[in-house]
Design a protein around this motif. Structure first.
Motif, PDB file in Angstrom:
ATOM      1  N   THR A  25       5.015   9.537 -10.967  1.00  0.00           N
ATOM      2  CA  THR A  25       5.614   9.372 -12.293  1.00  0.00           C
ATOM      3  C   THR A  25       4.474   9.390 -13.309  1.00  0.00           C
ATOM      4  O   THR A  25       3.289   9.304 -12.929  1.00  0.00           O
ATOM      5  N   ASN A  26       4.788   9.464 -14.572  1.00  0.00           N
ATOM      6  CA  ASN A  26       3.736   9.413 -15.591  1.00  0.00           C
ATOM      7  C   ASN A  26       2.937   8.120 -15.500  1.00  0.00           C
ATOM      8  O   ASN A  26       1.712   8.119 -15.667  1.00  0.00           O
ATOM      9  N   GLU A  27       3.618   7.015 -15.209  1.00  0.00           N
ATOM     10  CA  GLU A  27       2.926   5.731 -15.103  1.00  0.00           C
ATOM     11  C   GLU A  27       1.982   5.720 -13.897  1.00  0.00           C
ATOM     12  O   GLU A  27       0.847   5.247 -13.981  1.00  0.00           O
ATOM     13  N   LEU A  28       2.435   6.254 -12.771  1.00  0.00           N
ATOM     14  CA  LEU A  28       1.584   6.294 -11.580  1.00  0.00           C
ATOM     15  C   LEU A  28       0.375   7.192 -11.808  1.00  0.00           C
ATOM     16  O   LEU A  28      -0.729   6.899 -11.332  1.00  0.00           O
ATOM     17  N   ARG A  29       0.573   8.292 -12.549  1.00  0.00           N
ATOM     18  CA  ARG A  29      -0.547   9.190 -12.831  1.00  0.00           C
ATOM     19  C   ARG A  29      -1.602   8.505 -13.697  1.00  0.00           C
ATOM     20  O   ARG A  29      -2.796   8.775 -13.572  1.00  0.00           O
ATOM     21  N   LYS A  30      -1.175   7.602 -14.589  1.00  0.00           N
ATOM     22  CA  LYS A  30      -2.143   6.858 -15.405  1.00  0.00           C
ATOM     23  C   LYS A  30      -3.052   6.010 -14.507  1.00  0.00           C
ATOM     24  O   LYS A  30      -4.277   5.991 -14.684  1.00  0.00           O
ATOM     25  N   HIS A  31      -2.446   5.320 -13.538  1.00  0.00           N
ATOM     26  CA  HIS A  31      -3.241   4.491 -12.626  1.00  0.00           C
ATOM     27  C   HIS A  31      -4.170   5.366 -11.782  1.00  0.00           C
ATOM     28  O   HIS A  31      -5.330   4.999 -11.537  1.00  0.00           O
ATOM     29  N   TYR A  32      -3.665   6.508 -11.351  1.00  0.00           N
ATOM     30  CA  TYR A  32      -4.491   7.439 -10.578  1.00  0.00           C
ATOM     31  C   TYR A  32      -5.704   7.886 -11.399  1.00  0.00           C
ATOM     32  O   TYR A  32      -6.837   7.883 -10.909  1.00  0.00           O
TER      33      TYR A  32
ATOM     34  N   PRO B 118       0.201   8.029  -3.693  1.00  0.00           N
ATOM     35  CA  PRO B 118       1.404   8.141  -4.536  1.00  0.00           C
ATOM     36  C   PRO B 118       2.365   6.974  -4.298  1.00  0.00           C
ATOM     37  O   PRO B 118       2.153   6.127  -3.420  1.00  0.00           O
ATOM     38  N   GLY B 119       3.474   6.952  -5.055  1.00  0.00           N
ATOM     39  CA  GLY B 119       4.569   6.050  -4.767  1.00  0.00           C
ATOM     40  C   GLY B 119       5.162   6.382  -3.409  1.00  0.00           C
ATOM     41  O   GLY B 119       5.277   7.548  -3.046  1.00  0.00           O
ATOM     42  N   GLN B 120       5.561   5.371  -2.633  1.00  0.00           N
ATOM     43  CA  GLN B 120       5.883   5.584  -1.221  1.00  0.00           C
ATOM     44  C   GLN B 120       7.080   4.756  -0.766  1.00  0.00           C
ATOM     45  O   GLN B 120       7.238   3.603  -1.167  1.00  0.00           O
ATOM     46  N   SER B 121       7.909   5.363   0.101  1.00  0.00           N
ATOM     47  CA  SER B 121       9.001   4.656   0.770  1.00  0.00           C
ATOM     48  C   SER B 121       9.048   5.101   2.224  1.00  0.00           C
ATOM     49  O   SER B 121       8.644   6.220   2.555  1.00  0.00           O
ATOM     50  N   LEU B 122       9.566   4.235   3.093  1.00  0.00           N
ATOM     51  CA  LEU B 122       9.739   4.563   4.508  1.00  0.00           C
ATOM     52  C   LEU B 122      11.211   4.402   4.867  1.00  0.00           C
ATOM     53  O   LEU B 122      11.807   3.350   4.631  1.00  0.00           O
ATOM     54  N   TRP B 123      11.782   5.461   5.449  1.00  0.00           N
ATOM     55  CA  TRP B 123      13.199   5.519   5.800  1.00  0.00           C
ATOM     56  C   TRP B 123      13.335   5.591   7.316  1.00  0.00           C
ATOM     57  O   TRP B 123      12.856   6.525   7.938  1.00  0.00           O
TER      58      TRP B 123
ATOM     59  N   ASN C 298       0.276   1.608  -3.955  1.00  0.00           N
ATOM     60  CA  ASN C 298      -0.951   1.362  -3.186  1.00  0.00           C
ATOM     61  C   ASN C 298      -0.851   0.155  -2.263  1.00  0.00           C
ATOM     62  O   ASN C 298      -1.875  -0.287  -1.711  1.00  0.00           O
ATOM     63  N   GLY C 299       0.344  -0.384  -2.051  1.00  0.00           N
ATOM     64  CA  GLY C 299       0.481  -1.548  -1.181  1.00  0.00           C
ATOM     65  C   GLY C 299       0.036  -1.242   0.240  1.00  0.00           C
ATOM     66  O   GLY C 299       0.595  -0.355   0.886  1.00  0.00           O
ATOM     67  N   PRO C 300      -0.974  -1.954   0.784  1.00  0.00           N
ATOM     68  CA  PRO C 300      -1.383  -1.722   2.171  1.00  0.00           C
ATOM     69  C   PRO C 300      -0.245  -2.079   3.132  1.00  0.00           C
ATOM     70  O   PRO C 300       0.551  -2.980   2.873  1.00  0.00           O
ATOM     71  N   HIS C 301      -0.200  -1.379   4.261  1.00  0.00           N
ATOM     72  CA  HIS C 301       0.854  -1.623   5.232  1.00  0.00           C
ATOM     73  C   HIS C 301       0.426  -1.101   6.597  1.00  0.00           C
ATOM     74  O   HIS C 301      -0.495  -0.305   6.707  1.00  0.00           O
ATOM     75  N   ARG C 302       1.095  -1.581   7.624  1.00  0.00           N
ATOM     76  CA  ARG C 302       0.915  -1.047   8.970  1.00  0.00           C
ATOM     77  C   ARG C 302       2.242  -1.150   9.702  1.00  0.00           C
ATOM     78  O   ARG C 302       3.146  -1.898   9.288  1.00  0.00           O
ATOM     79  N   VAL C 303       2.366  -0.407  10.812  1.00  0.00           N
ATOM     80  CA  VAL C 303       3.655  -0.252  11.483  1.00  0.00           C
ATOM     81  C   VAL C 303       3.476  -0.455  12.982  1.00  0.00           C
ATOM     82  O   VAL C 303       2.489   0.000  13.566  1.00  0.00           O
ATOM     83  N   VAL C 304       4.450  -1.130  13.614  1.00  0.00           N
ATOM     84  CA  VAL C 304       4.475  -1.284  15.068  1.00  0.00           C
ATOM     85  C   VAL C 304       5.883  -0.919  15.550  1.00  0.00           C
ATOM     86  O   VAL C 304       6.864  -1.566  15.168  1.00  0.00           O
TER      87      VAL C 304
ATOM     88  N   PRO D 115      -0.066  -7.594   0.039  1.00  0.00           N
ATOM     89  CA  PRO D 115      -0.205  -7.513  -1.419  1.00  0.00           C
ATOM     90  C   PRO D 115      -1.160  -6.389  -1.824  1.00  0.00           C
ATOM     91  O   PRO D 115      -2.177  -6.149  -1.168  1.00  0.00           O
ATOM     92  N   ALA D 116      -0.818  -5.703  -2.902  1.00  0.00           N
ATOM     93  CA  ALA D 116      -1.656  -4.598  -3.413  1.00  0.00           C
ATOM     94  C   ALA D 116      -2.734  -5.153  -4.339  1.00  0.00           C
ATOM     95  O   ALA D 116      -2.852  -4.757  -5.500  1.00  0.00           O
ATOM     96  N   SER D 117      -3.521  -6.083  -3.818  1.00  0.00           N
ATOM     97  CA  SER D 117      -4.552  -6.755  -4.617  1.00  0.00           C
ATOM     98  C   SER D 117      -5.627  -7.280  -3.675  1.00  0.00           C
ATOM     99  O   SER D 117      -5.456  -7.276  -2.451  1.00  0.00           O
ATOM    100  N   LYS D 118      -6.760  -7.730  -4.276  1.00  0.00           N
ATOM    101  CA  LYS D 118      -7.827  -8.311  -3.459  1.00  0.00           C
ATOM    102  C   LYS D 118      -7.306  -9.550  -2.735  1.00  0.00           C
ATOM    103  O   LYS D 118      -6.476 -10.285  -3.297  1.00  0.00           O
ATOM    104  N   PRO D 119      -7.756  -9.800  -1.525  1.00  0.00           N
ATOM    105  CA  PRO D 119      -8.756  -9.047  -0.744  1.00  0.00           C
ATOM    106  C   PRO D 119      -8.157  -7.945   0.126  1.00  0.00           C
ATOM    107  O   PRO D 119      -8.885  -7.306   0.874  1.00  0.00           O
ATOM    108  N   PHE D 120      -6.854  -7.760   0.024  1.00  0.00           N
ATOM    109  CA  PHE D 120      -6.180  -6.829   0.938  1.00  0.00           C
ATOM    110  C   PHE D 120      -6.498  -5.372   0.613  1.00  0.00           C
ATOM    111  O   PHE D 120      -6.504  -4.519   1.493  1.00  0.00           O
ATOM    112  N   ILE D 121      -6.766  -5.090  -0.652  1.00  0.00           N
ATOM    113  CA  ILE D 121      -7.283  -3.792  -1.049  1.00  0.00           C
ATOM    114  C   ILE D 121      -8.224  -4.024  -2.230  1.00  0.00           C
ATOM    115  O   ILE D 121      -7.828  -4.629  -3.233  1.00  0.00           O
ATOM    116  N   SER D 122      -9.448  -3.614  -2.096  1.00  0.00           N
ATOM    117  CA  SER D 122     -10.427  -3.820  -3.161  1.00  0.00           C
ATOM    118  C   SER D 122     -10.405  -2.631  -4.112  1.00  0.00           C
ATOM    119  O   SER D 122      -9.980  -1.530  -3.754  1.00  0.00           O
ATOM    120  N   GLN D 123     -10.885  -2.853  -5.321  1.00  0.00           N
ATOM    121  CA  GLN D 123     -10.946  -1.766  -6.297  1.00  0.00           C
ATOM    122  C   GLN D 123     -11.844  -0.629  -5.804  1.00  0.00           C
ATOM    123  O   GLN D 123     -11.439   0.540  -5.865  1.00  0.00           O
TER     124      GLN D 123
END
Length: 319
Positions: free
Chosen positions: A238-245, A150-155, A217-223, A167-175
């Motif tokens: 959102t409706n737009e996110l559901r379309k991508h899903y 889903p859409g995501q935030s970290l507080w 879908n942006g890849p991330h990691r935390v330290v 980046p939410a694209s190749k090669p960091f995340i493949s289809q």
């Protein structure tokens, strides 16, 4: 939690151009929740004590440079909430409270207030199926490279952590990897990672009172820095996110079951409508490849054990 969004806003540094960035680029903001009574030791201890087994995860992984190895799942038994917090403060574990609103409705009110504020500020943004998860983690803990559906935030509420967003694209995340993630065939933290990915990451130091929202879908990691950290994630659809899903769900099914490889991710046109129908037809029938997640528990939180972890005979649960 009924806040007047004009006089008592949670986001304290909103700027007129932020709506054009929201959901399209990483957006770092300042908030006023670091002083909230919902995140004191006493409040968190109550949540830990009252959360049922299906309402939390507790994890452990070895401390290693870069991306840590696979995490282990544990359990909390026979400890007060304050004892668990002390173990987190002095150990090498993190506790995720996945449904705090079911324990205390104030967290649901907070979630509604946060999204009401964003919906007021971002034209056309309408969210639903929202959730808030509280993360309580030890000093220097690392969370593996992963992506969320889903859409995501970290507080960030207490402590400081370094957040790497890729980046939410190749090669960091493949289809195919994204499709497997959506179909439940790949755990979030099992995504392929290479150390050189860090050269292309945006790096944010999240101190108490900071938050970050990043593209879908942006890849991330935390330290974590060298202190107890308390933060929470918010997720939404959102409706737009559901379309991508739906497109990625259908693509994953077509790739895994029919061997199709040249699959568009477009969310308009005839191919999208056909995939929407495919996703609906598959998801609600026995053809649905999604399965319940199975978690193997093999340790118990123990204040007296090294790193707060005592091995136990393993067992599994699903959710």
């Amino acid at each position: 939690m009924n806040m007047n969004l004009i006089t008592n806003q949670i986001i304290t540094d909103w700027k007129p151009h932020y709506p054009s960035l929201f959901g399209n680029h990483s957006l770092a903001l300042t908030h006023n929740l670091a002083a909230s009574s919902l995140f004191t030791d006493e409040a968190l201890a109550r949540l830990i004590e009252k959360s049922p087994r299906e309402g939390y995860h507790v994890n452990y992984s070895q401390k290693t440079p870069g991306n840590p190895p696979k995490r282990r799942e544990g359990e909390i038994k026979g400890l007060s909430g304050l004892e668990v917090l002390d173990t987190v403060r002095n150990g090498n574990i993190w506790v995720n409270i996945t449904a705090p609103a079911k324990v205390d409705s104030a967290y649901g009110d907070l979630l509604d207030t946060i999204y009401a504020e964003f919906e007021e500020r971002v034209p056309g943004f309408k969210s639903y199926k929202r959730n808030l998860t509280i993360l309580i983690s030890s000093p220097n803990v690392s969370v593996k490279y992963h992506s969320d559906v889903p859409g995501q935030s970290l507080w960030q509420v207490r402590g400081t952590k370094k957040l790497y967003v890729y980046p939410a694209s190749k090669p960091f995340i493949s289809q195919p990897a994204l499709e497997k993630l959506i179909l439940g065939q790949l755990r979030e933290t099992d995504m392929p990672y290479e150390p050189w990915y860090d050269d292309y990451a945006q790096v944010h130091m999240l101190e108490a009172g900071k938050m970050l929202h990043w593209p879908l879908n942006g890849p991330h990691r935390v330290v974590n820095e060298n202190m107890l950290n308390v933060s929470f994630t918010t997720e939404h659809w959102t409706n737009e996110l559901r379309k991508h899903y739906a497109v990625n769900y259908a693509n994953g099914f077509l790739r895994s079951k029919l061997g199709m490889n040249k699959l568009s991710q477009q969310v308009t046109g005839a191919s999208y409508l056909a995939k929407l129908a495919t996703a609906a037809a598959v998801k609600f029938t026995p053809l649905n490849p999604q399965k319940q997640k199975v978690y193997k528990v093999d340790f118990q939180v123990d204040p007296k054990a090294p790193e707060g972890v005592r091995d136990i005979e393993g067992y599994s649960f699903s959710k």
